[in-house]
Design a protein around this motif. Structure first.
Motif, PDB file in Angstrom:
ATOM      1  N   UNK A  30     -14.312  19.973  68.634  1.00 46.16           N
ATOM      2  CA  UNK A  30     -14.767  18.670  68.125  1.00 46.16           C
ATOM      3  C   UNK A  30     -15.961  18.774  67.183  1.00 46.16           C
ATOM      4  N   UNK A  31     -16.687  19.884  67.251  1.00 39.95           N
ATOM      5  CA  UNK A  31     -17.862  19.978  66.379  1.00 39.95           C
ATOM      6  C   UNK A  31     -17.476  20.327  64.960  1.00 39.95           C
ATOM      7  N   UNK A  32     -16.261  20.801  64.760  1.00 37.44           N
ATOM      8  CA  UNK A  32     -15.878  21.191  63.403  1.00 37.44           C
ATOM      9  C   UNK A  32     -14.808  20.295  62.789  1.00 37.44           C
ATOM     10  N   UNK A  33     -14.153  19.457  63.602  1.00 41.29           N
ATOM     11  CA  UNK A  33     -13.114  18.601  63.013  1.00 41.29           C
ATOM     12  C   UNK A  33     -13.555  17.146  63.079  1.00 41.29           C
ATOM     13  N   UNK A  34     -12.821  16.304  62.353  1.00 34.98           N
ATOM     14  CA  UNK A  34     -13.198  14.898  62.273  1.00 34.98           C
ATOM     15  C   UNK A  34     -12.981  14.205  63.619  1.00 34.98           C
ATOM     16  N   UNK A  35     -13.598  13.067  63.737  1.00 32.56           N
ATOM     17  CA  UNK A  35     -13.480  12.289  64.962  1.00 32.56           C
ATOM     18  C   UNK A  35     -12.024  11.894  65.205  1.00 32.56           C
ATOM     19  N   UNK A  36     -11.322  11.587  64.117  1.00 38.66           N
ATOM     20  CA  UNK A  36      -9.925  11.197  64.234  1.00 38.66           C
ATOM     21  C   UNK A  36      -9.081  12.349  64.752  1.00 38.66           C
ATOM     22  N   UNK A  37      -9.306  13.530  64.171  1.00 45.02           N
ATOM     23  CA  UNK A  37      -8.567  14.703  64.611  1.00 45.02           C
ATOM     24  C   UNK A  37      -8.909  15.053  66.056  1.00 45.02           C
ATOM     25  N   UNK A  38     -10.181  14.818  66.414  1.00 46.27           N
ATOM     26  CA  UNK A  38     -10.592  15.072  67.790  1.00 46.27           C
ATOM     27  C   UNK A  38      -9.748  14.257  68.753  1.00 46.27           C
ATOM     28  N   UNK A  39      -9.538  13.012  68.385  1.00 47.97           N
ATOM     29  CA  UNK A  39      -8.734  12.138  69.233  1.00 47.97           C
ATOM     30  C   UNK A  39      -7.305  12.673  69.328  1.00 47.97           C
ATOM     31  N   UNK A  40      -6.796  13.173  68.213  1.00 52.29           N
ATOM     32  CA  UNK A  40      -5.437  13.726  68.251  1.00 52.29           C
ATOM     33  C   UNK A  40      -5.364  14.950  69.153  1.00 52.29           C
ATOM     34  N   UNK A  41      -6.392  15.805  69.061  1.00 48.09           N
ATOM     35  CA  UNK A  41      -6.385  16.983  69.926  1.00 48.09           C
ATOM     36  C   UNK A  41      -6.516  16.600  71.391  1.00 48.09           C
ATOM     37  N   UNK A  42      -7.260  15.530  71.644  1.00 47.60           N
ATOM     38  CA  UNK A  42      -7.340  15.055  73.026  1.00 47.60           C
ATOM     39  C   UNK A  42      -5.950  14.678  73.526  1.00 47.60           C
ATOM     40  N   UNK A  43      -5.206  14.001  72.667  1.00 46.83           N
ATOM     41  CA  UNK A  43      -3.860  13.596  73.087  1.00 46.83           C
ATOM     42  C   UNK A  43      -2.953  14.809  73.280  1.00 46.83           C
ATOM     43  N   UNK A 172     -19.678  11.085  69.527  1.00 43.79           N
ATOM     44  CA  UNK A 172     -18.894   9.852  69.396  1.00 43.79           C
ATOM     45  C   UNK A 172     -18.066   9.630  70.653  1.00 43.79           C
ATOM     46  N   UNK A 173     -17.511   8.429  70.768  1.00 40.23           N
ATOM     47  CA  UNK A 173     -16.641   8.116  71.899  1.00 40.23           C
ATOM     48  C   UNK A 173     -15.439   9.055  71.936  1.00 40.23           C
ATOM     49  N   UNK A 174     -14.866   9.300  70.755  1.00 34.35           N
ATOM     50  CA  UNK A 174     -13.697  10.182  70.702  1.00 34.35           C
ATOM     51  C   UNK A 174     -14.030  11.571  71.223  1.00 34.35           C
ATOM     52  N   UNK A 175     -15.216  12.034  70.848  1.00 32.24           N
ATOM     53  CA  UNK A 175     -15.612  13.365  71.312  1.00 32.24           C
ATOM     54  C   UNK A 175     -15.816  13.372  72.825  1.00 32.24           C
ATOM     55  N   UNK A 176     -16.434  12.324  73.324  1.00 31.56           N
ATOM     56  CA  UNK A 176     -16.643  12.214  74.777  1.00 31.56           C
ATOM     57  C   UNK A 176     -15.305  12.228  75.512  1.00 31.56           C
ATOM     58  N   UNK A 177     -14.360  11.452  75.014  1.00 33.11           N
ATOM     59  CA  UNK A 177     -13.039  11.395  75.651  1.00 33.11           C
ATOM     60  C   UNK A 177     -12.356  12.763  75.570  1.00 33.11           C
ATOM     61  N   UNK A 178     -12.570  13.408  74.421  1.00 36.91           N
ATOM     62  CA  UNK A 178     -11.989  14.743  74.269  1.00 36.91           C
ATOM     63  C   UNK A 178     -12.508  15.677  75.358  1.00 36.91           C
ATOM     64  N   UNK A 179     -13.823  15.618  75.606  1.00 32.52           N
ATOM     65  CA  UNK A 179     -14.381  16.527  76.608  1.00 32.52           C
ATOM     66  C   UNK A 179     -13.921  16.176  78.018  1.00 32.52           C
ATOM     67  N   UNK A 180     -13.776  14.885  78.283  1.00 34.89           N
ATOM     68  CA  UNK A 180     -13.221  14.505  79.593  1.00 34.89           C
ATOM     69  C   UNK A 180     -11.834  15.114  79.752  1.00 34.89           C
ATOM     70  N   UNK A 181     -11.065  14.962  78.697  1.00 33.66           N
ATOM     71  CA  UNK A 181      -9.694  15.483  78.729  1.00 33.66           C
ATOM     72  C   UNK A 181      -9.685  17.001  78.887  1.00 33.66           C
TER      73      UNK A 181
END
Lengths: 367, 237, 293
Positions: A30-43, A172-181
């Motif tokens: 998440x530190x190197x990709x966009x917030x949007x991509x972070x959300x995609x990786x979370x999914x 960001x929220x997306x990053x937080x969700x990514x880490x939870x995931x």
């Protein structure tokens, strides 16, 4: 103390190093990709959790479920309803959704015991098809066709501080969700690894390879098969719950039949009965349609009138081809291919070629 | 007499296990040959090699032409009727349908009708039970059905795998009587696999004894019958 | 009462459609012990072919048999190309392959014909005829008639022709059949061809009711599963009877069971599948299967 640790690390098999690298890469992503991509990786990671669960069922216990999307839906709606109606903290609802879905999966596994592999596939497929219309019915709970909007949580202060300290940017929220995931995914993969390399894993594999022989060697066949169903549903429930968190919105159309197919593609592509397989399979199954959606409009040779059709049909066509081709030519998926490639390489290096089998002609085999 | 079927140094097996280690044998046109030996000697495998049911090397020729790389379906359509161990009756079908299945490749209507009459003359019981499910037949009757069905293929050679298996002695005698008649009257060559050597030798004119995948002894049936030591060591009676 | 009877008749028409698709499933099950998850999608694709022929000016009654012939050829081609390499694979592998086939055919149809639903002209008028006080549409009668004729033809083919005999023998006793000169693998291909043609009938009959689009058969295949399971998955007669029962049940449940209504009719199909599998897995006409060790 630290020298003991260092010693241990030095003696660990190379695959541990590989795991460590993958974990670090995923954590740093998440530190190197966009917030949007972070959300995609979370999914994609969420999909990996569900695929891991399905893999336990299909790859290890040999029971084919084509309706795992339904268990994801169940987990998602349990969390959503708890958070929406009962104002529970969403994070608290995640384990609840997992356990409840797992329990229901366990119960589901009891009648499933009586079914042959074929009938089980058939019944679960029917379940997957019917799921969206079943969700629509209890409107006051599920919001009917409109679905439910969920509030995505802000990162808590300690996490924000830690993130800022390391990266120098605000979380960001997306990053937080990514880490939870990511946390859930790591935990669940670790659990699966522990489960499958010890007694339960051996028992399940024995059952898959021959129920009668397994029963004869004292394995509780019925018990392990229902257990596999329960665990598998638990994974799907967690995944579903996280999915609601990651997308912030769920509706009956979030869980179509094609979701169950996508899960199956992930299992098959990654390789049945493999631990890293589901991660690879999930990345593949998740990003294939997304990439094709981005790739198609960028291609000038595809007329723009049919571009949307191509975008829609592309993933289905490729999923279909992939399922067929892998099942015909490489039944152990990517991981299997890599392993057999590795073994072949080793053999080549040792100089021992494949022994040529003698001429053995004539018609169909009968043994 | 010219050779109808010739096996030359046939090796065969299932996967990594090889069962036959160079079997050679000959069945003359219209002849009756028995293939004897203990359990696991490779008798059934020999028959299965002939009809392409198992991978083999060496050579197998039928009517002078090699059967190498041919599919079972094409081998049998050249005139080999193989009645397998356990008879291969289609129990989902009626007696009549089983017979029609035997005749399904035939295009000679008039001849076929004659053959039906002949078959029903050999096995009147099949005519009575024509419309019943084959699963209702007794073991002996199923063996008769298998023979009748094989005859309707209008074969030049019949491969019979233990026709006596599990049948009462009376029934065995009746069935072998008919096999003899078929062999003599219709000039159908017979390669007979049997455990009970005595009845087989009575029927055949020539015999081979297999021992762990090789021909241990061969000779005239009468000679083998008369040879005390062969009888003791290989045929067990 | 009158409403009830009308619902029964239209249920029978729907049942005829389900029966055709269920029969297609049974044909393949009998040939290789496999449920073909792609059967519905293959039927949908055939329906698109019929649509393309008709929209190029061919009359329905010519396009219909032409489509069936093409579907037959397509079924054989699929068996030869996709199924044959894995004929002896475990059932799990085969199921995943047919599922892949379903996804593939769905995608190809979407690619070629798009996802916009298209009206499909029914060959029968929508007028009704009064029989004993019940108004029956010619459409329903036509569907019942066409399905009936097709099912009868399949029955005659299987039971009263040599090809049908060898197909049945190859399905149940492949080894013994091979020794009798039956080309077993080709018989399986014929089974796939026949199933594809019979399935196509269901697609063409249902398209005027549902609008033609790639996901048209998604619900129908569930009803066909229910019909096949209810009848006993290896019984052609069972598929027909099962189809009719499912058609009528679903139709009646949609109107008379308030909880079900229009939107949970599909769940009735699922309920039938689950109930039959748990209570009587062999269905109405299936033989008790012996599990071999």
């Amino acid at each position: 103390m630290s020298s003991v640790l260092r010693q241990r690390i030095r003696n660990a098999p190379p695959r541990y190093a590989l795991v460590a690298i993958v974990v670090l890469l995923l954590a740093g992503l998440p530190t190197v990709i966009s917030s949007f991509l972070t959300s995609e990786w979370a999914q994609a990671l969420i999909l990996a959790i569900a695929i891991m669960g399905l893999n336990i069922l299909v790859g290890y216990s040999g029971q084919l479920s084509l309706g795992h999307g339904a268990f994801m839906a169940l987990g998602a709606y349990i969390s959503a309803i708890l958070a929406h109606k009962y104002k529970m903290d969403y994070l608290v609802t995640i384990p609840i959704a997992g356990v409840l879905t797992g329990g229901i999966g366990f119960l589901f596994g009891i009648p499933a015991l009586r079914l042959s592999a074929l009938y089980l596939a058939l019944a679960t497929f029917a379940l997957a098809v019917v799921t969206p219309s079943l969700i629509k019915r209890p409107k006051e709970w599920t919001g009917g066709p409109q679905g439910l909007l969920l509030v995505q949580p802000d990162p808590p202060q300690p996490a924000k501080d830690a993130f800022a300290a390391i990266t120098g940017t605000a979380m960001t929220t997306d990053q937080w969700i990514y880490y939870i995931t990511l946390f859930c995914a790591l935990l669940l993969f670790w659990l699966a690894w522990n489960l499958l390399r010890f007694r339960p894993g051996r028992a399940m594999r024995a059952i898959r390879d021959g129920e009668v022989a397994a029963a004869a060697s004292g394995i509780n066949v019925a018990g392990y098969k229902t257990l596999a169903f329960g665990i598998s549903a638990f994974y799907a429930g967690i995944a579903g719950s996280l999915f609601g968190l990651a997308t912030g919105f769920i509706s009956p159309d979030t869980f179509p039949v094609s979701l169950s197919i996508q899960l199956l593609v992930g299992v098959v592509v990654g390789g049945l009965a493999s631990i890293p397989g589901p991660l690879l399979g999930a990345i593949f199954a998740y990003f294939l349609p997304i990439e094709s959606n981005q790739w198609v409009p960028s291609q000038s040779w595809i007329p723009s009138q049919i571009a949307s059709t191509v975008e829609k049909a592309g993933p289905a066509v490729s999923y279909g081809v992939i399922l067929i081709v892998i099942m015909i030519f490489a039944r152990n998926g990517i991981v299997g291919l890599v392993e057999s490639g590795y073994r072949m390489l080793q053999r080549r290096l040792r100089g021992a070629g494949d022994r040529e089998t003698g001429q053995m002609p004539s018609g169909p085999q009968t043994v | 007499m010219t050779a109808l079927l010739e096996l030359e140094g046939v090796h065969a097996g299932y996967g990594p296990t090889s069962v036959l280690h160079g079997v050679s044998l000959t069945v003359p046109e219209g002849g009756a040959v028995s293939l004897l030996g203990a359990n696991g000697a490779g008798k059934t495998t020999t028959l299965r090699a002939i009809t392409g049911g198992v991978h083999w090397s060496g050579d197998i020729r039928f009517g002078g032409r090699s059967l190498r790389r041919m599919h079972t379906e094409d081998i049998v359509s050249r005139g080999i009727a193989h009645v397998p161990e356990g008879r291969g009756i289609c129990t989902e079908l009626t007696v009549d349908e089983n017979l029609r299945l035997g005749a399904h490749m035939r295009r000679d209507g008039a001849e076929l009708r004659k053959d039906y009459d002949r078959v029903f003359a050999y096995f009147p019981v099949l005519k009575e039970r024509r419309h019943l499910s084959a699963s209702t037949l007794s073991g002996g009757e199923q063996q008769m059905l298998a023979l009748a069905r094989a005859l309707l293929m209008k074969p030049r050679l019949m491969l019979l795998d233990e026709p006596s298996l599990g049948l009462a002695p009376m029934v065995v005698r009746a069935i072998f009587e008919i096999i003899r008649t078929i062999n003599r009257e219709s000039k159908v060559a017979v390669l007979l696999v049997e455990q009970s050597a005595r009845i087989a030798l009575d029927l055949s004119s020539h015999a081979y004894v297999l021992e762990v995948g090789r021909v241990a002894v061969e000779g005239d049936s009468d000679e083998l019958k008369g040879n005390e030591s062969v009888r003791r060591s290989y045929l067990g009676y | 009462m009158q409403e009830f009877l009308q619902l029964v008749v239209s249920g029978l028409a729907a049942g005829g459609i389900f029966a055709s698709l269920a029969l297609a499933l049974v044909l393949i099950y009998n040939a290789m012990g496999l449920v073909n998850f792609a059967q519905g999608e293959m039927a949908m694709f055939a329906t698109f072919i019929a649509y393309a022929l008709i929209s190029r000016g061919m009359s329905f009654w010519i396009a219909f048999p032409v489509t069936l012939v093409l579907a037959f050829g397509g079924g054989i081609a699929i068996q030869r190309i996709v199924i044959r390499p894995v004929e002896r694979a475990p059932v799990l592998t085969l199921v995943i392959i047919t599922l892949g086939l379903a996804t593939l055919v769905n995608g190809v149809a979407g690619f070629l014909f798009g996802y916009v639903p298209r009206p499909f002209e029914s060959p029968f008028s929508s007028d009704t005829v009064g029989v004993l006080g019940v108004f029956i549409s010619y459409r329903d009668l036509g569907v019942i008639g066409v399905s009936g004729v097709v099912l009868l033809l399949v029955y005659l083919l299987l039971q009263h022709t040599t090809v049908g005999l060898t197909m049945r023998a190859a399905a149940h006793h492949p080894e013994a059949s091979r020794l009798l000169g039956v080309h077993v693998s080709w018989m399986l291909a014929l089974g796939w061809g026949l199933a594809a043609a019979v399935g196509a009938v269901s697609g063409i009959m249902v398209a005027p009711v549902l609008l033609l689009e790639p996901n048209m058969m998604q619900a129908i295949i569930i009803y066909a599963f229910a019909a096949a399971v209810l009848g006993g998955i290896e019984s052609p007669l069972g598929a027909v009877v099962g189809g009719l029962i499912v058609g009528v049940t679903v139709n009646l449940a949609g109107v008379y069971v308030p909880f079900v209504g229009g939107d949970l009719q599909l769940a009735v199909g699922l309920a039938i599948i689950v109930a039959v599998l748990i209570i009587r897995p062999n269905g109405l006409f299936g033989r008790a299967s012996v599990r071999r060790v």
